[in-house]
Design a protein around this motif. Structure first.
Motif, PDB file in Angstrom:
ATOM      1  N   ILE A  47      -8.647  -0.879  -4.525  1.00 23.28           N
ATOM      2  CA  ILE A  47      -7.959   0.159  -5.290  1.00 23.28           C
ATOM      3  C   ILE A  47      -8.945   1.153  -5.908  1.00 23.28           C
ATOM      4  O   ILE A  47      -8.739   2.356  -5.848  1.00 23.28           O
ATOM      5  CB  ILE A  47      -7.001  -0.450  -6.327  1.00 23.28           C
ATOM      6  N   LEU A  48     -10.046   0.669  -6.470  1.00 21.18           N
ATOM      7  CA  LEU A  48     -11.031   1.581  -7.065  1.00 21.18           C
ATOM      8  C   LEU A  48     -11.779   2.360  -5.991  1.00 21.18           C
ATOM      9  O   LEU A  48     -12.092   3.538  -6.178  1.00 21.18           O
ATOM     10  CB  LEU A  48     -12.004   0.798  -7.944  1.00 21.18           C
ATOM     11  N   LYS A  49     -12.048   1.718  -4.871  1.00 17.07           N
ATOM     12  CA  LYS A  49     -12.708   2.418  -3.760  1.00 17.07           C
ATOM     13  C   LYS A  49     -11.813   3.525  -3.216  1.00 17.07           C
ATOM     14  O   LYS A  49     -12.287   4.612  -2.884  1.00 17.07           O
ATOM     15  CB  LYS A  49     -13.067   1.435  -2.651  1.00 17.07           C
ATOM     16  N   THR A  50     -10.526   3.258  -3.156  1.00 18.15           N
ATOM     17  CA  THR A  50      -9.572   4.258  -2.684  1.00 18.15           C
ATOM     18  C   THR A  50      -9.527   5.450  -3.632  1.00 18.15           C
ATOM     19  O   THR A  50      -9.549   6.602  -3.191  1.00 18.15           O
ATOM     20  CB  THR A  50      -8.161   3.633  -2.578  1.00 18.15           C
ATOM     21  N   ILE A  51      -9.496   5.165  -4.919  1.00 15.07           N
ATOM     22  CA  ILE A  51      -9.474   6.245  -5.907  1.00 15.07           C
ATOM     23  C   ILE A  51     -10.729   7.093  -5.787  1.00 15.07           C
ATOM     24  O   ILE A  51     -10.667   8.328  -5.762  1.00 15.07           O
ATOM     25  CB  ILE A  51      -9.335   5.680  -7.333  1.00 15.07           C
ATOM     26  N   ARG A  52     -11.904   6.438  -5.710  1.00 14.20           N
ATOM     27  CA  ARG A  52     -13.158   7.189  -5.615  1.00 14.20           C
ATOM     28  C   ARG A  52     -13.234   8.026  -4.337  1.00 14.20           C
ATOM     29  O   ARG A  52     -13.645   9.188  -4.376  1.00 14.20           O
ATOM     30  CB  ARG A  52     -14.342   6.231  -5.680  1.00 14.20           C
ATOM     31  N   ALA A  53     -12.842   7.443  -3.211  1.00 14.76           N
ATOM     32  CA  ALA A  53     -12.913   8.170  -1.936  1.00 14.76           C
ATOM     33  C   ALA A  53     -11.999   9.388  -1.950  1.00 14.76           C
ATOM     34  O   ALA A  53     -12.399  10.484  -1.536  1.00 14.76           O
ATOM     35  CB  ALA A  53     -12.543   7.237  -0.792  1.00 14.76           C
ATOM     36  N   LYS A  81       0.821  -1.211   0.000  1.00 14.89           N
ATOM     37  CA  LYS A  81       0.000   0.000   0.000  1.00 14.89           C
ATOM     38  C   LYS A  81       0.854   1.259   0.000  1.00 14.89           C
ATOM     39  O   LYS A  81       0.514   2.255  -0.645  1.00 14.89           O
ATOM     40  CB  LYS A  81      -0.935  -0.012   1.197  1.00 14.89           C
ATOM     41  N   VAL A  82       1.969   1.240   0.713  1.00 10.59           N
ATOM     42  CA  VAL A  82       2.800   2.438   0.830  1.00 10.59           C
ATOM     43  C   VAL A  82       3.663   2.658  -0.410  1.00 10.59           C
ATOM     44  O   VAL A  82       3.687   3.758  -0.962  1.00 10.59           O
ATOM     45  CB  VAL A  82       3.688   2.352   2.090  1.00 10.59           C
ATOM     46  N   TYR A  83       4.339   1.623  -0.870  1.00  4.29           N
ATOM     47  CA  TYR A  83       5.311   1.814  -1.941  1.00  4.29           C
ATOM     48  C   TYR A  83       4.745   1.579  -3.336  1.00  4.29           C
ATOM     49  O   TYR A  83       5.033   2.328  -4.252  1.00  4.29           O
ATOM     50  CB  TYR A  83       6.524   0.905  -1.727  1.00  4.29           C
ATOM     51  N   VAL A  84       3.951   0.551  -3.499  1.00  4.65           N
ATOM     52  CA  VAL A  84       3.475   0.205  -4.839  1.00  4.65           C
ATOM     53  C   VAL A  84       2.296   1.085  -5.235  1.00  4.65           C
ATOM     54  O   VAL A  84       2.290   1.690  -6.306  1.00  4.65           O
ATOM     55  CB  VAL A  84       3.109  -1.294  -4.926  1.00  4.65           C
ATOM     56  N   TRP A  85       1.275   1.164  -4.364  1.00 11.78           N
ATOM     57  CA  TRP A  85       0.089   1.932  -4.727  1.00 11.78           C
ATOM     58  C   TRP A  85       0.369   3.418  -4.841  1.00 11.78           C
ATOM     59  O   TRP A  85      -0.236   4.101  -5.654  1.00 11.78           O
ATOM     60  CB  TRP A  85      -1.033   1.685  -3.734  1.00 11.78           C
ATOM     61  N   SER A  86       1.284   3.945  -4.031  1.00 10.41           N
ATOM     62  CA  SER A  86       1.577   5.370  -4.115  1.00 10.41           C
ATOM     63  C   SER A  86       2.163   5.736  -5.476  1.00 10.41           C
ATOM     64  O   SER A  86       1.867   6.794  -6.030  1.00 10.41           O
ATOM     65  CB  SER A  86       2.518   5.792  -2.993  1.00 10.41           C
ATOM     66  N   VAL A 134     -10.043   9.947 -15.514  1.00 10.12           N
ATOM     67  CA  VAL A 134     -11.397   9.579 -15.909  1.00 10.12           C
ATOM     68  C   VAL A 134     -11.310   8.117 -16.314  1.00 10.12           C
ATOM     69  O   VAL A 134     -10.677   7.779 -17.306  1.00 10.12           O
ATOM     70  CB  VAL A 134     -11.896  10.454 -17.079  1.00 10.12           C
ATOM     71  N   LEU A 135     -11.910   7.258 -15.515  1.00  3.39           N
ATOM     72  CA  LEU A 135     -11.753   5.817 -15.706  1.00  3.39           C
ATOM     73  C   LEU A 135     -12.912   5.236 -16.487  1.00  3.39           C
ATOM     74  O   LEU A 135     -14.062   5.382 -16.099  1.00  3.39           O
ATOM     75  CB  LEU A 135     -11.666   5.113 -14.349  1.00  3.39           C
ATOM     76  N   ASN A 136     -12.594   4.559 -17.579  1.00  5.81           N
ATOM     77  CA  ASN A 136     -13.618   3.802 -18.282  1.00  5.81           C
ATOM     78  C   ASN A 136     -13.545   2.347 -17.808  1.00  5.81           C
ATOM     79  O   ASN A 136     -12.721   2.008 -16.955  1.00  5.81           O
ATOM     80  CB  ASN A 136     -13.456   3.931 -19.798  1.00  5.81           C
ATOM     81  N   LYS A 137     -14.390   1.498 -18.341  1.00  3.15           N
ATOM     82  CA  LYS A 137     -14.464   0.108 -17.880  1.00  3.15           C
ATOM     83  C   LYS A 137     -13.143  -0.639 -18.081  1.00  3.15           C
ATOM     84  O   LYS A 137     -12.715  -1.407 -17.220  1.00  3.15           O
ATOM     85  CB  LYS A 137     -15.592  -0.645 -18.598  1.00  3.15           C
ATOM     86  N   ALA A 138     -12.501  -0.431 -19.216  1.00  2.00           N
ATOM     87  CA  ALA A 138     -11.246  -1.133 -19.501  1.00  2.00           C
ATOM     88  C   ALA A 138     -10.155  -0.731 -18.506  1.00  2.00           C
ATOM     89  O   ALA A 138      -9.398  -1.578 -18.022  1.00  2.00           O
ATOM     90  CB  ALA A 138     -10.788  -0.842 -20.929  1.00  2.00           C
ATOM     91  N   GLU A 139     -10.081   0.551 -18.182  1.00  3.71           N
ATOM     92  CA  GLU A 139      -9.081   1.011 -17.219  1.00  3.71           C
ATOM     93  C   GLU A 139      -9.388   0.500 -15.813  1.00  3.71           C
ATOM     94  O   GLU A 139      -8.473   0.186 -15.052  1.00  3.71           O
ATOM     95  CB  GLU A 139      -9.004   2.534 -17.244  1.00  3.71           C
ATOM     96  N   GLN A 140     -10.668   0.400 -15.474  1.00  3.56           N
ATOM     97  CA  GLN A 140     -11.029  -0.154 -14.172  1.00  3.56           C
ATOM     98  C   GLN A 140     -10.617  -1.619 -14.075  1.00  3.56           C
ATOM     99  O   GLN A 140     -10.072  -2.052 -13.055  1.00  3.56           O
ATOM    100  CB  GLN A 140     -12.531  -0.012 -13.934  1.00  3.56           C
ATOM    101  N   ARG A 141     -10.851  -2.377 -15.134  1.00  2.00           N
ATOM    102  CA  ARG A 141     -10.424  -3.785 -15.147  1.00  2.00           C
ATOM    103  C   ARG A 141      -8.906  -3.901 -15.043  1.00  2.00           C
ATOM    104  O   ARG A 141      -8.385  -4.781 -14.351  1.00  2.00           O
ATOM    105  CB  ARG A 141     -10.917  -4.484 -16.414  1.00  2.00           C
ATOM    106  N   THR A 142      -8.190  -3.010 -15.713  1.00  3.42           N
ATOM    107  CA  THR A 142      -6.737  -3.028 -15.655  1.00  3.42           C
ATOM    108  C   THR A 142      -6.242  -2.747 -14.242  1.00  3.42           C
ATOM    109  O   THR A 142      -5.330  -3.419 -13.747  1.00  3.42           O
ATOM    110  CB  THR A 142      -6.147  -1.986 -16.632  1.00  3.42           C
ATOM    111  N   LEU A 143      -6.844  -1.778 -13.577  1.00  2.00           N
ATOM    112  CA  LEU A 143      -6.448  -1.469 -12.206  1.00  2.00           C
ATOM    113  C   LEU A 143      -6.752  -2.624 -11.261  1.00  2.00           C
ATOM    114  O   LEU A 143      -5.946  -2.954 -10.384  1.00  2.00           O
ATOM    115  CB  LEU A 143      -7.156  -0.195 -11.723  1.00  2.00           C
ATOM    116  N   GLU A 144      -7.921  -3.252 -11.433  1.00  2.00           N
ATOM    117  CA  GLU A 144      -8.264  -4.392 -10.583  1.00  2.00           C
ATOM    118  C   GLU A 144      -7.318  -5.570 -10.829  1.00  2.00           C
ATOM    119  O   GLU A 144      -6.915  -6.246  -9.880  1.00  2.00           O
ATOM    120  CB  GLU A 144      -9.708  -4.812 -10.810  1.00  2.00           C
ATOM    121  N   SER A 145      -6.966  -5.802 -12.081  1.00  2.00           N
ATOM    122  CA  SER A 145      -6.041  -6.899 -12.359  1.00  2.00           C
ATOM    123  C   SER A 145      -4.648  -6.584 -11.827  1.00  2.00           C
ATOM    124  O   SER A 145      -3.944  -7.480 -11.349  1.00  2.00           O
ATOM    125  CB  SER A 145      -5.999  -7.215 -13.851  1.00  2.00           C
TER     126      SER A 145
END
Length: 151
Positions: free
Chosen positions: A70-76, A11-16, A26-37
């Motif tokens: 990861i997506l919840k963090t981005i949205r929050a 969480k500290v080194y990779v996600w930052s 601006v995230l579309n569906k493909a980018e959301q899937r990429t982030l989740e993967s």
């Protein structure tokens, strides 16, 4: 190294690094899937699970006692920054966000989804004026943000 420490390192080194500049994405569906993967790839690497083991994502998440965040963090975080921006009076920021006095011709095809339109759709509101009114009241905004960030 324990799993708890590996999760903190992730969480500290990779996600930052991976989420640099996320506030204006601006995230579309493909980018959301990429982030989740990418998130699942990170957890699999932390557990040293090979791709040939054929383990499900749910088994990996239960092994580390974590959910997809990861997506919840981005949205929050995006909610926090847009509320802050809309509550303060700054003419330049309003021009940028609202897109006032833009010069030039519109390109061919469907217009790209703007940051504000994505925030309006994420908030399940009808207009930018409604979003602006909601951000003006801190208590109402906080309640709405907490409601939107629930699973």
């Amino acid at each position: 190294m324990s799993i708890r420490v590996r999760k903190c390192f992730n969480k500290v080194y990779v996600w930052s690094v991976a989420l640099y500049g996320y506030k204006i994405w601006v995230l579309n569906k493909a980018e959301q899937r990429t982030l989740e993967s990418f998130e699942m790839w990170c957890w699999r690497r932390k557990l040293r699970v090979s791709w040939i083991e054929h383990r499900t994502n749910e088994s990996i998440l239960s092994a580390i006692d974590e959910g997809r965040k990861i997506l919840k963090t981005i949205r929050a975080r995006r909610w926090n920054i847009i509320g802050h921006i809309l509550r303060h009076e700054n003419e330049l920021i309003y021009r940028i966000i609202e897109g006032k006095k833009m010069e030039g011709k519109r390109g061919q095809g469907r217009p790209r989804t703007s940051f504000v339109k994505q925030m309006i759709s994420d908030a399940r509101l009808l207009s930018y004026a409604e979003l602006k009114r909601l951000a003006g009241n801190r208590e109402e905004w906080s309640a709405h943000v907490q409601l939107q960030n629930q699973p």
